[in-house]
Design a protein around this motif. Structure first.
Motif, mmCIF file in Angstrom:
data_model
loop_
_atom_site.group_PDB
_atom_site.id
_atom_site.type_symbol
_atom_site.label_atom_id
_atom_site.label_comp_id
_atom_site.label_asym_id
_atom_site.label_seq_id
_atom_site.Cartn_x
_atom_site.Cartn_y
_atom_site.Cartn_z
ATOM 1 N N GLU A 17 57.363 48.843 27.983
ATOM 2 C CA GLU A 17 56.219 49.346 27.650
ATOM 3 C C GLU A 17 55.654 49.043 26.095
ATOM 4 O OE1 GLU A 17 55.842 51.509 31.210
ATOM 5 O OE2 GLU A 17 55.772 49.268 30.483
ATOM 6 N N ALA A 18 56.894 49.079 25.386
ATOM 7 C CA ALA A 18 56.515 48.894 23.836
ATOM 8 C C ALA A 18 56.376 47.511 23.502
ATOM 9 C CB ALA A 18 57.869 49.662 23.159
ATOM 10 N N ARG A 19 56.937 46.387 24.038
ATOM 11 C CA ARG A 19 56.860 45.309 23.497
ATOM 12 C C ARG A 19 55.312 44.570 22.745
ATOM 13 N NH1 ARG A 19 61.466 42.049 23.680
ATOM 14 N NH2 ARG A 19 61.961 43.953 22.685
ATOM 15 N N PRO A 20 54.240 44.811 23.829
ATOM 16 C CA PRO A 20 53.078 44.461 23.199
ATOM 17 C C PRO A 20 52.553 45.396 22.139
ATOM 18 C CG PRO A 20 52.737 44.683 25.648
ATOM 19 C CD PRO A 20 54.285 45.199 25.309
ATOM 20 N N ASP A 21 53.213 46.408 21.989
ATOM 21 C CA ASP A 21 52.680 47.246 20.974
ATOM 22 C C ASP A 21 53.417 46.911 19.747
ATOM 23 O OD1 ASP A 21 50.798 48.997 21.769
ATOM 24 O OD2 ASP A 21 51.907 50.886 21.370
ATOM 25 N N GLU A 22 54.682 46.669 20.031
ATOM 26 C CA GLU A 22 55.462 46.116 18.552
ATOM 27 C C GLU A 22 54.716 44.913 18.188
ATOM 28 O OE1 GLU A 22 59.301 45.559 20.250
ATOM 29 O OE2 GLU A 22 59.550 47.619 20.475
ATOM 30 N N ILE A 23 54.496 43.950 18.947
ATOM 31 C CA ILE A 23 53.633 42.799 18.386
ATOM 32 C C ILE A 23 52.348 43.258 17.894
ATOM 33 C CG2 ILE A 23 52.499 40.712 19.195
ATOM 34 C CD1 ILE A 23 54.583 40.473 21.604
ATOM 35 N N ARG A 24 51.743 43.963 18.345
ATOM 36 C CA ARG A 24 50.397 44.543 17.694
ATOM 37 C C ARG A 24 50.629 45.146 16.186
ATOM 38 N NH1 ARG A 24 47.686 45.385 22.687
ATOM 39 N NH2 ARG A 24 49.308 47.227 23.037
ATOM 40 N N LYS A 25 51.714 45.733 16.203
ATOM 41 C CA LYS A 25 51.941 46.363 14.992
ATOM 42 C C LYS A 25 52.380 45.385 13.952
ATOM 43 C CE LYS A 25 55.245 49.629 13.837
ATOM 44 N NZ LYS A 25 56.560 50.463 13.944
ATOM 45 N N ALA A 26 53.303 44.547 14.287
ATOM 46 C CA ALA A 26 53.669 43.468 13.403
ATOM 47 C C ALA A 26 52.421 42.575 12.966
ATOM 48 C CB ALA A 26 54.767 42.558 14.114
ATOM 49 N N ALA A 45 56.005 36.954 15.034
ATOM 50 C CA ALA A 45 57.122 36.977 15.854
ATOM 51 C C ALA A 45 58.531 37.859 15.227
ATOM 52 C CB ALA A 45 57.558 35.736 16.579
ATOM 53 N N ARG A 46 58.795 37.007 14.122
ATOM 54 C CA ARG A 46 59.937 37.435 13.304
ATOM 55 C C ARG A 46 59.824 39.113 12.959
ATOM 56 N NH1 ARG A 46 61.707 38.734 8.692
ATOM 57 N NH2 ARG A 46 59.773 38.548 7.675
ATOM 58 N N ARG A 47 58.425 39.689 12.714
ATOM 59 C CA ARG A 47 58.707 41.090 12.497
ATOM 60 C C ARG A 47 58.759 41.683 13.616
ATOM 61 N NH1 ARG A 47 54.644 42.341 7.312
ATOM 62 N NH2 ARG A 47 54.946 40.195 6.431
ATOM 63 N N THR A 54 57.607 34.236 23.081
ATOM 64 C CA THR A 54 57.465 35.771 23.735
ATOM 65 C C THR A 54 55.983 36.208 23.396
ATOM 66 O OG1 THR A 54 59.797 36.352 23.269
ATOM 67 C CG2 THR A 54 58.459 38.014 23.776
ATOM 68 N N LEU A 55 55.526 35.830 22.207
ATOM 69 C CA LEU A 55 54.014 36.470 21.966
ATOM 70 C C LEU A 55 53.082 35.811 23.036
ATOM 71 C CD1 LEU A 55 53.614 35.390 18.147
ATOM 72 C CD2 LEU A 55 54.553 37.619 19.086
ATOM 73 N N TYR A 56 53.303 34.557 23.683
ATOM 74 C CA TYR A 56 52.507 33.996 24.618
ATOM 75 C C TYR A 56 52.896 34.628 26.020
ATOM 76 C CZ TYR A 56 50.735 30.939 21.304
ATOM 77 O OH TYR A 56 50.222 30.536 20.327
ATOM 78 N N LEU A 57 53.858 35.534 26.073
ATOM 79 C CA LEU A 57 53.859 36.196 27.415
ATOM 80 C C LEU A 57 53.116 37.495 27.458
ATOM 81 C CD1 LEU A 57 57.809 36.820 27.730
ATOM 82 C CD2 LEU A 57 56.294 35.382 29.401
ATOM 83 N N TYR A 58 52.746 38.047 26.231
ATOM 84 C CA TYR A 58 51.773 39.223 26.257
ATOM 85 C C TYR A 58 50.266 38.768 25.818
ATOM 86 C CZ TYR A 58 56.064 41.445 26.903
ATOM 87 O OH TYR A 58 57.383 41.918 27.435
ATOM 88 N N PHE A 59 50.051 37.811 24.843
ATOM 89 C CA PHE A 59 48.956 37.457 24.566
ATOM 90 C C PHE A 59 48.635 35.825 24.762
ATOM 91 C CE2 PHE A 59 50.475 40.719 22.263
ATOM 92 C CZ PHE A 59 49.636 41.877 22.317
ATOM 93 N N GLN A 60 47.383 35.576 25.066
ATOM 94 C CA GLN A 60 46.886 34.151 25.454
ATOM 95 C C GLN A 60 46.868 33.222 24.121
ATOM 96 O OE1 GLN A 60 43.797 33.331 27.910
ATOM 97 N NE2 GLN A 60 44.440 34.824 29.405
ATOM 98 N N SER A 61 46.577 33.868 22.997
ATOM 99 C CA SER A 61 46.446 33.083 21.665
ATOM 100 C C SER A 61 46.391 33.910 20.388
ATOM 101 C CB SER A 61 45.158 32.406 21.743
ATOM 102 O OG SER A 61 44.134 33.414 21.761
ATOM 103 N N LYS A 62 46.467 33.506 19.472
ATOM 104 C CA LYS A 62 46.574 34.033 18.176
ATOM 105 C C LYS A 62 45.370 34.871 18.099
ATOM 106 C CE LYS A 62 46.641 32.918 13.083
ATOM 107 N NZ LYS A 62 46.675 31.966 12.218
ATOM 108 N N GLU A 63 44.087 34.323 18.458
ATOM 109 C CA GLU A 63 43.024 35.214 18.171
ATOM 110 C C GLU A 63 42.884 36.192 19.332
ATOM 111 O OE1 GLU A 63 39.357 32.671 18.649
ATOM 112 O OE2 GLU A 63 38.241 34.284 19.102
ATOM 113 N N GLU A 64 43.356 36.102 20.410
ATOM 114 C CA GLU A 64 43.466 37.375 21.374
ATOM 115 C C GLU A 64 44.520 38.457 20.911
ATOM 116 O OE1 GLU A 64 42.023 38.019 23.984
ATOM 117 O OE2 GLU A 64 40.865 36.262 23.976
ATOM 118 N N ILE A 65 45.638 38.089 20.164
ATOM 119 C CA ILE A 65 46.506 39.112 19.403
ATOM 120 C C ILE A 65 45.389 39.840 18.236
ATOM 121 C CG2 ILE A 65 48.314 39.478 17.624
ATOM 122 C CD1 ILE A 65 49.609 37.114 18.811
ATOM 123 N N PHE A 66 44.921 38.946 17.704
ATOM 124 C CA PHE A 66 43.733 39.641 16.561
ATOM 125 C C PHE A 66 42.803 40.629 17.336
ATOM 126 C CE2 PHE A 66 40.058 39.438 14.074
ATOM 127 C CZ PHE A 66 40.347 39.845 12.638
#
Lengths: 216, 216, 216, 216
Positions: A17-26, A45-47, A54-66
């Motif tokens: 469960e935590a993966r996307p949250d960790e990415i969002r945090k970073a 990704a590094r952080r 892996t980022l693209y497993l959870y988000f479609q693009s940089k903008e989607e992460i944002f």
DNA sequence: AATGAATGAGCATTCATTCAT
DNA sequence: GATGAATGAATGCTCATTCAT
């Protein structure tokens, strides 16, 4: 090995469960530091302790992460503010003070404060984000504070000021605070004493708003 | 062809001096619209009516253009504000009102308003610029307004508030205005009525600052 | 040095015009060897003697390079074939033979032959290219040959066959030849003797296999 | 859960054997539609109803899947064509006609037709596959048809043409048909009436275009 | 002074492949 | 046997910067 415990291993469950949250945090950290455009996916990704793919497993693009960061970090706080405003027992001035207090705790003590800065700084290149933020956060916040002001005026606690303008005057120092904290303080700006600023602001506003009861 | 008249053509001479200014003007427009990172040198060159290569005749890099824009657009306005503050004849409240008026005229009606937005939005990536702006503009501005406040308090016009904080409270809506104008209004935010906002703000502040003369 | 001769230096003039052509040439080589998807822009650039960035001075994308190659290499040959077909003096059989001869010279002796192969191989991923090629080349070619056949039938030179089908039967070995040359011959396929094949094909088409039983 | 029944469930046993075949089937569909390079393993896995990881249980790489598809789909059809050619009772013309008919049934009505297209289109990137296909299919097929032609010539049914060339002329429209069906028809090419085309081709081959002037 | 063709490092994104479970 | 999360090398494209003319 423990192949069977997959389901029951709490560490696994948390991680999954935590993966996307960790990415969002970073991502929030990166965006807060460098802005949207200047942030590299490699760095996020590094952080987050993963690789770029892996980022693209959870988000479609940089903008989607944002977008996800904005939504996740901000929307979850809206309800809390609304709860404060719904309080019917206290005086309007006290409710305002409580709202300031909440703002100070959440937006100034956590990295979330970077979100409004990001919106202001780079929203222009992401109209959709701007619109979303405007509707979901800003207008909702204006309505809340406007409601408290109207309530105060109706109850005779406040003078009859232009509510729409007053809302902005009340909010402005809060905005100012986070911008100062994020953009100026790290580069030589004097350290902002938020508690003191809000105290003074509150005084000014309340004195400015208050009907001088004994005057006349 | 007329290569020889180049030197003697008065229009040319004027152009020669004007080049860097035209570039700065074009650059300010671009930066204001898209921010630093998203602005392309191609676009600046196009708007300045020159080619990309020409930019490097006058500036060492994109970053230098940015710095130059900030410096140039800023210094030219500092003295004016100080002149207003130096006025000794009028009441402190009137001086404050006059400063707001100036701000509204200059920063909200011209492209210069983009500069503070740029600093807040992307200053993080340009520590040197941030420091420069902080010292040359912000602290100087704070000192000005702080001076007016102290004068007002000494004269008995204002209550004895925390001056450092009050300065920020006074300035905040002005900052808020330009951010709103530049970042939110173009993407669906309600149109801001600056005159009305400043009027309300002034009222609030003055009432908030004013010693209730007859009270007690 | 010769800075002044820029205009008059023939080498310069040629180079300036030649750049896109050199790129197309390099691209055709790469595409012919590896197909569209497997071709790297780096490789095209390397063979054209420029860098990757330069490609984007002349073409908007890899796909545009591909399109340009197709258009440039193919369209320029359409008119020539049409000129052959317009010949009114010779017999229909002779015109057909002349068309074969042209095909053999152009498509089999130059790298242009790769184009039809590319269309067949990867057109599926570029519908626009397929449509373009279909309309500008294939249908135009079919019309040409169909015209010759009809002319032959009307003049009593040919039997009354189904023209639409016959066109395809006539063209098929030409298609077969370039595919063989490009896809099979380099990997162990027997060397194709085009002249002989076309000679036999022509004979077959004109006279058929069957011995005319009663003739003799 | 039912992990234990796995072994005894007859459906499962069938599935177990069927897996690689299902993957090949799915892969053929994908390759036929998009070509080798543009086909994603994700897509193959999806259509085969398995996950990407499973593909690697049965095949070492994408390339191996490709090779396996070609081999598997091809070998199963070789014997059939040879059986037709071995027929000694009918006339050579009739045998040829029967071979066309077979081709039309198998290669144009089923997905197998994609294999020759794949070889021609992308064989260049798989020398080993090309060689395999050349030897196992093409040369064998050529030998078959060449045999029929020689038989016809010896029997006096056919004129004495160059057999090697004639084989190619005979096969070419069949190749043309599958290329058209797979590459052009889906993107706007006119629908091909195979029956009619083969009928006309057969006529042409047997009788030629020219009216036998002296015949009766 | 001015040009604009050329550069090449930099980045977001894709996808075949691996491997712990 | 089967999974699917994770990888990371590979590549198309961008754009600030340079420099011959």
């Amino acid at each position: 090995m423990k192949p069977k415990e997959k389901e029951s291993d709490p560490r696994w469950q948390r991680r999954k469960e935590a993966r996307p949250d960790e990415i969002r945090k970073a991502a929030l950290d990166c965006f807060a530091e460098s802005g949207f455009a200047a942030t590299r996916l490699d760095e996020i990704a590094r952080r987050a302790g993963v690789t770029k793919g892996t980022l693209y497993l959870y988000f479609q693009s940089k903008e989607e992460i944002f977008k996800s960061v904005v939504r996740e970090e901000v929307v979850r706080n809206i309800a809390r503010v609304e709860a404060i405003a719904a309080d019917g027992e206290h005086s309007s001035a006290e409710i305002l003070r409580e709202m300031f207090s909440f703002w100070a705790r959440i937006f100034l003590k956590t990295r979330v404060g970077a979100v409004p800065k990001l919106i202001l700084a780079e929203g222009g290149n992401f109209p959709e984000i701007s619109r979303f933020y405007l509707e979901e956060v800003i207008e909702r916040g204006f309505r809340l504070i406007g409601g408290v002001l109207r309530r105060g005026i109706e109850r005779g606690e406040f003078r009859a000021v232009n509510v729409d303008d007053a809302v902005k005057c009340i909010i402005a120092p809060a905005i100012f605070s986070i911008l100062w904290k994020h953009s100026l303080e790290p580069h030589g700006g004097a350290k902002l004493d938020i508690e003191s600023l809000f105290q003074t602001h509150f005084e000014l506003i309340i004195h400015g708003l208050a009907r001088a009861p004994e005057s006349k």
